[in-house]
Scaffold this motif. Structure first.
Motif, short mmCIF file in Angstrom:
data_model
loop_
_atom_site.label_atom_id
_atom_site.label_comp_id
_atom_site.label_asym_id
_atom_site.label_seq_id
_atom_site.Cartn_x
_atom_site.Cartn_y
_atom_site.Cartn_z
N LEU A 1 0.82 -1.22 0.00
CA LEU A 1 0.00 0.00 0.00
C LEU A 1 0.86 1.26 0.00
O LEU A 1 0.48 2.27 -0.62
CB LEU A 1 -0.93 0.00 1.22
CG LEU A 1 -2.06 -1.04 1.21
CD1 LEU A 1 -2.86 -0.98 2.49
CD2 LEU A 1 -2.96 -0.83 -0.01
N ASN B 1 -6.92 1.06 -3.94
CA ASN B 1 -7.55 -0.22 -3.61
C ASN B 1 -6.89 -0.82 -2.36
O ASN B 1 -5.66 -0.91 -2.28
CB ASN B 1 -7.43 -1.20 -4.77
CG ASN B 1 -8.29 -0.77 -5.96
OD1 ASN B 1 -9.35 -0.18 -5.77
ND2 ASN B 1 -7.82 -1.06 -7.18
N GLY B 2 -7.70 -1.24 -1.44
CA GLY B 2 -7.20 -1.82 -0.20
C GLY B 2 -7.23 -0.86 0.96
O GLY B 2 -7.01 -1.25 2.11
#
Length: 487
Positions: free
Chosen positions: A128, A173-174
């Protein structure tokens, strides 16, 4: 045979008639010439009036220019004084803004030096972190906040967006609610640490620099403040010099016109003396030789008619001190063309005193008088507290009274706003206007059944009468005329 004595008498009588006719014709000719004196005196009186008006206008222009200079000086001094008094606050403001800039730069540097790593934010690992770096988010200074919104493709409901400092928002995303909250807590902690380490006061060199700027501004303002009286005095001297030059030109023109008038008047005086001499000669001729008939008597009576004199003009023209009007020779009191001469100096002194009151610089009827004018105008249109029970006669009378007060106020106020006839409103005008308004209110209360039985109408009427009496006494007592809108 012709009698020589009869021929001699006939010849002598013809010579007598010729001499009598010559005297009568000379009298008629001098009378016709002397008849031009009346229009000449009228034209000369108008000339003096024009000269006095020109001097009054020149004085009014001078006073107005001096008043403008004085007002400009007062405004400039007031403005510079306010700016000087506000320099301390300006210095504090500069120091506050400089400290704010210094703290903002320090916080920005601290945030840019706080890099995002997997070990600092719970739930955000190396993947991330790389995704965030790909979107330009590597430090605490690269984003400001997070928010929820629709997914970029329109599917999947709402997702978490990260708002970058440049203004664009991105979705990683995430990173949802569980990872977005720790991310914002990490940024808030970084901001708190940066604010704690930011300087709390300005450095000495920065304060000294601001102090030098303020002192330089103070010196400049003081120089301007010291220069204002000199500039005003210089402008006033220019106005006075121009006014003096204009007066010199007016005096020269007036002197030339007066010299021409004196020459013409001397000619008329010579004509008058010659006319008196011819009349005396004709009288002696008549005494010596008697009447010569009806035709001769008619011609003689026409020749001896009095010359019309010029009536005095009111007001008399004002002449400047020491000019040709004071040096004008008076007509012969015994001559037939002598004109009645009004007291020019006394009238001029009265007009000068009146002008001293009217054209005093800066004294004009104020705009505040429009308030009572508007109030009484509204009363003249809408009435004075009228109800359904108000009689018609009272409604008409109240409107007429309000209209009369409006006309009286405008009659006094409009001339006193003019550039050539400025002046204050007469003393007591405001009291009379206030008393008239209270009188209308008391009258409306008297005709109203709800208030007529109480004592309020009588109290208002008493106050109204008192105000009108005091104001009228001040107006008729010749006050100084410095009344304001309230009296």
């Amino acid at each position: 045979m012709i009698d020589s004595t009869t021929a001699l008498q006939s010849t002598d009588r013809a010579e007598i008639r010729a001499d009598r006719r010559r005297l009568v014709e000379a009298l008629r000719a001098h009378r016709r010439l002397l008849g031009a004196r009346r229009p000449f005196e009228l034209a000369d009186r108008r000339r003096l009036n024009r000269e006095g008006g020109a001097r009054s206008r020149a004085q009014a222009r001078r006073d107005k220019a001096l008043q403008r200079i004085h007002e400009k000086r007062v405004r400039s001094e007031r403005s510079l004084t306010r700016r000087l008094d506000g320099l301390d606050g300006k210095r504090a403001g500069r120091e506050h803004r400089a400290l704010a800039v210094l703290r903002r730069e320090s916080i920005e540097r601290s945030l840019r030096s706080t890099r995002l790593t997997p070990s600092q934010v719970n739930g955000i690992g190396g993947g991330l972190v790389r995704d965030l770096a790909a979107q330009g988010i590597t430090t605490a200074a690269d984003f400001r906040r997070v928010s929820w919104g629709k997914a970029p493709n329109g599917r999947g409901g709402e997702v978490l967006y990260i708002h970058r400092t440049e203004g664009r928002k991105v979705h990683i995303n995430g990173i949802g609610e569980h990872r977005g909250r720790p991310l914002m807590e990490w940024r808030r902690a970084a901001v708190a640490r940066a604010e704690a380490r930011a300087p709390k006061e300005l450095p000495a060199d920065e304060r000294h620099r601001i102090e030098e700027i303020i002192e330089t501004e103070r010196l400049r303002l003081r120089e301007e403040l010291d220069r204002i009286p000199k500039d005003a005095e210089s402008a006033r001297a220019e106005i006075e010099e121009a006014h003096a030059e204009h007066l010199v030109a007016l005096t020269a023109t007036e002197r030339e016109a007066q010299e021409r008038a004196d020459l013409r008047r001397a000619e008329f005086d010579d004509m008058a003396e010659r006319l008196l001499a011819l009349r005396a000669e004709l009288a002696a001729h008549v005494d010596a030789h008697g009447d010569l008939g009806l035709i001769e008597r008619r011609a003689r009576s026409r020749a001896l008619r009095p010359v019309p004199t010029a009536p005095p003009l009111v007001p008399a023209p004002r002449s400047p001190k020491g000019t040709a009007e004071d040096a004008r020779p008076a007509p012969d009191a015994g001559s037939a063309e002598a004109l009645p001469a009004p007291d020019v100096r006394a009238a001029g002194a009265q007009d000068d005193r009146a002008d001293h009151v009217r054209t005093a610089p800066g004294v004009r009827a104020g705009l505040g008088w429009l308030v009572p004018v508007a109030l009484f105008g509204a009363t003249a249109v809408l009435g004075a507290g009228e109800t359904a029970a108000t009689p018609l006669w009272f409604a008409v009378a109240a409107r007429l009274v309000a209209l009369a007060v409006v006309v009286d106020l405008l009659r006094l106020w409009i001339p006193r706003r003019g550039l050539r006839t400025p002046g204050p409103m007469p003393a007591g005008t405001g009291l009379v206007a206030a008393g008239a308004f209270l009188g209308l209110a008391a009258a409306s209360m008297f005709v109203d059944p709800e208030h007529a039985a109480g004592g309020a109408p009588w109290a208002v009427a008493a106050v109204s009468a008192l105000l009108v009496l005091v104001g009228a006494s001040r107006r008729t007592g010749g006050g100084d005329g410095t009344a304001g809108p309230t009296g």
